[in-house]
Design a protein around this motif. Structure first.
Motif, mmCIF file in Angstrom:
data_model
loop_
_atom_site.group_PDB
_atom_site.id
_atom_site.type_symbol
_atom_site.label_atom_id
_atom_site.label_comp_id
_atom_site.label_asym_id
_atom_site.label_seq_id
_atom_site.Cartn_x
_atom_site.Cartn_y
_atom_site.Cartn_z
ATOM 1 N N LEU A 4 -7.891 1.347 -0.845
ATOM 2 C CA LEU A 4 -7.142 1.164 -2.216
ATOM 3 C C LEU A 4 -5.500 1.621 -1.844
ATOM 4 O O LEU A 4 -4.720 1.007 -2.458
ATOM 5 N N PHE A 5 -5.423 2.542 -1.064
ATOM 6 C CA PHE A 5 -4.133 3.068 -1.023
ATOM 7 C C PHE A 5 -3.274 3.088 0.308
ATOM 8 O O PHE A 5 -2.493 3.491 0.600
ATOM 9 N N GLY A 6 -3.954 2.054 1.194
ATOM 10 C CA GLY A 6 -3.117 1.757 2.310
ATOM 11 C C GLY A 6 -3.268 2.534 3.602
ATOM 12 O O GLY A 6 -2.618 3.073 4.349
ATOM 13 N N GLY A 7 -4.546 2.861 3.772
ATOM 14 C CA GLY A 7 -4.866 3.875 5.002
ATOM 15 C C GLY A 7 -5.141 3.123 6.334
ATOM 16 O O GLY A 7 -5.147 4.086 7.009
ATOM 17 N N TYR A 8 -5.245 1.884 6.521
ATOM 18 C CA TYR A 8 -5.465 1.353 7.586
ATOM 19 C C TYR A 8 -4.160 1.124 8.307
ATOM 20 O O TYR A 8 -3.196 0.458 7.749
ATOM 21 N N ALA A 9 -4.239 1.198 9.732
ATOM 22 C CA ALA A 9 -2.957 0.856 10.451
ATOM 23 C C ALA A 9 -2.846 -0.754 10.349
ATOM 24 O O ALA A 9 -1.422 -0.871 10.240
ATOM 25 N N LYS A 10 -3.494 -1.678 10.332
ATOM 26 C CA LYS A 10 -3.383 -3.087 10.130
ATOM 27 C C LYS A 10 -2.692 -3.165 8.801
ATOM 28 O O LYS A 10 -2.089 -4.251 8.941
ATOM 29 N N VAL A 11 -3.024 -2.610 7.922
ATOM 30 C CA VAL A 11 -2.337 -2.809 6.737
ATOM 31 C C VAL A 11 -0.672 -2.039 6.731
ATOM 32 O O VAL A 11 0.396 -2.793 6.295
ATOM 33 N N ALA A 12 -0.758 -0.976 7.230
ATOM 34 C CA ALA A 12 0.669 -0.454 7.437
ATOM 35 C C ALA A 12 1.685 -1.206 8.468
ATOM 36 O O ALA A 12 2.857 -1.225 8.175
ATOM 37 N N LYS A 13 0.906 -1.948 9.516
ATOM 38 C CA LYS A 13 1.712 -2.817 10.331
ATOM 39 C C LYS A 13 1.963 -4.348 9.692
ATOM 40 O O LYS A 13 2.399 -5.070 10.591
ATOM 41 N N ALA A 14 1.546 -4.491 8.749
ATOM 42 C CA ALA A 14 1.575 -6.111 8.336
ATOM 43 C C ALA A 14 3.038 -6.380 8.135
ATOM 44 O O ALA A 14 3.937 -5.605 7.719
ATOM 45 N N PRO A 15 3.507 -7.582 8.610
ATOM 46 C CA PRO A 15 2.808 -8.811 8.856
ATOM 47 C C PRO A 15 2.635 -8.909 10.542
ATOM 48 O O PRO A 15 1.946 -9.928 10.871
ATOM 49 N N GLU A 16 2.914 -7.719 11.169
ATOM 50 C CA GLU A 16 3.063 -7.890 12.787
ATOM 51 C C GLU A 16 1.642 -7.811 13.206
ATOM 52 O O GLU A 16 1.378 -8.382 14.325
ATOM 53 N N ASP A 17 0.726 -7.106 12.539
ATOM 54 C CA ASP A 17 -0.431 -6.691 13.107
ATOM 55 C C ASP A 17 -1.581 -8.229 12.978
ATOM 56 O O ASP A 17 -1.522 -8.722 11.852
#
Length: 354
Positions: free
Chosen positions: A218-231
């Motif tokens: 819900l709150f953006g805890g994953y690295a792939k979310v934090a690195k969007a759109p590069e991930d």
């Protein structure tokens, strides 16, 4: 019907409201329709005119998809998770109010808390008068974090630490695989520590286990979310879009986790997945999900009302890695002759134990 009164579910169907103020629901309405909430927090299976909250009683169970209704032999979607416009007025206060209200509604009776020391489980623990349980191998990050966070919160006397052994994991692998109905390495490695902590709490007489599930999604805890759109693991070109992709995986994850926990003898309690918390999270902008190196920004800021800064700011590994369970399952696979050079060697090991 589990999780909500049938009349409340019927009202949500009539209004089309996907988040009607519950913690999830699934089951049969008086008119015969089967229904499951938009995030799949409860389970409902059907087969040839029969249905159950668990798959075991049915010959060929089919899981009702989240947000769907089943009637007259057909399934159809009735709810979709909202995608509201950004509303960053009082973002921290709104998240704090939603979390506080959701946790205030939790009954402590027969309840323990799965506590790995991170902000998610610490938020749950801070509100509940219940013992705290953590499992992991000796020296694991989860046990160290749980001890440090419990001490910082003045809850060290409430913490129960269970150091698992390799033989315990070896015995649990087939049990967990059968319980969740899966053999792939990732699902089994995630479910194992949940099963073991639940089994320990159940052995001490508790039949409900509160968890911090859902906060990362819900709150953006994953690295792939934090690195969007590069991930490359996400297709979205924004943090909010990547968060929505991750949320779409929740129903599948929850089926696995609920089945593992019930097999261990407890019912899961997931207050951070309450509809009100979901609404508060969905309205946050990308900068309140991820800001620089800080993930789950809004959640962490809200948590400071109840937690020491050291706990609110704590970064933590995923449970299968923080507990060292994934490492030890890999060790068991190699000891059984399934070498890393083999394709998906851990899955092959799990399949050999079924």
């Amino acid at each position: 019907m589990r999780g909500a009164a049938p009349e409340s579910v019927a009202s949500a169907l009539e209004s089309g409201d996907p988040l009607p103020g519950t913690a999830g629901f699934a089951g049969r309405l008086p008119d015969g329709r089967l229904v499951r909430d938009v995030l799949g927090r409860e389970l409902c299976y059907y087969d040839d005119g029969e249905w159950s909250h668990d798959p075991e009683p049915l010959r060929n169970p089919t899981l009702l998809p989240a947000g769907h209704v089943y009637e007259s032999g057909e399934t159809r979607r009735v709810w979709t998770l909202p995608d509201p416009a950004v509303d960053d007025e009082r973002p921290v206060e709104r998240v704090r109010e939603a979390i506080g209200n959701a946790l205030d509604d939790v009954d402590d009776d027969g309840l323990a808390v799965a506590f790995s020391g991170g902000v998610d489980s610490a938020l749950v623990a801070a509100h509940l008068d219940a013992p705290l349980y953590v499992v992991g191998f000796d020296g694991s990050a989860d046990i160290d974090a749980a001890r440090e966070s419990a001490a910082a919160m003045g809850r060290e006397d409430d913490l129960h630490v269970h150091e698992v052994t390799l033989s315990e994991i070896e015995d649990a692998v087939p049990e967990v695989s059968r319980a969740i109905g899966r053999t792939n390495a990732m699902d089994v490695q995630i479910a194992l520590p949940l099963y073991l902590v639940a089994r320990r709490a159940a052995a001490d007489g508790f039949d409900r286990l509160a968890l911090g599930q859902g906060a990362d999604e819900l709150f953006g805890g994953y690295a792939k979310v934090a690195k969007a759109p590069e991930d490359p693991r996400v297709a979205a070109d924004t943090v909010r879009g990547a968060r929505r992709e991750v949320l779409a995986t929740l129903p599948d994850q929850l089926e696995r986790d609920v089945r593992a926990l019930r097999a261990a003898g407890v019912e899961p309690v997931t207050p951070l997945l309450h509809d009100d918390v979901v609404r508060a999270a969905l309205a946050r902008s990308g900068e309140w999900l991820v800001s620089g190196d800080v993930r789950k920004r809004a959640l962490r800021e809200a948590a400071r009302a109840w937690l020491p800064n050291a706990v609110a700011d704590r970064e933590k590994k995923a449970v299968q890695y923080g507990s060292l369970v994934a490492r030890e399952v890999d060790r068991l696979a190699r000891q059984a002759g399934f070498k890393r050079r083999m394709d998906d060697h851990v899955t092959k090991y799990v399949e050999s134990r079924r």
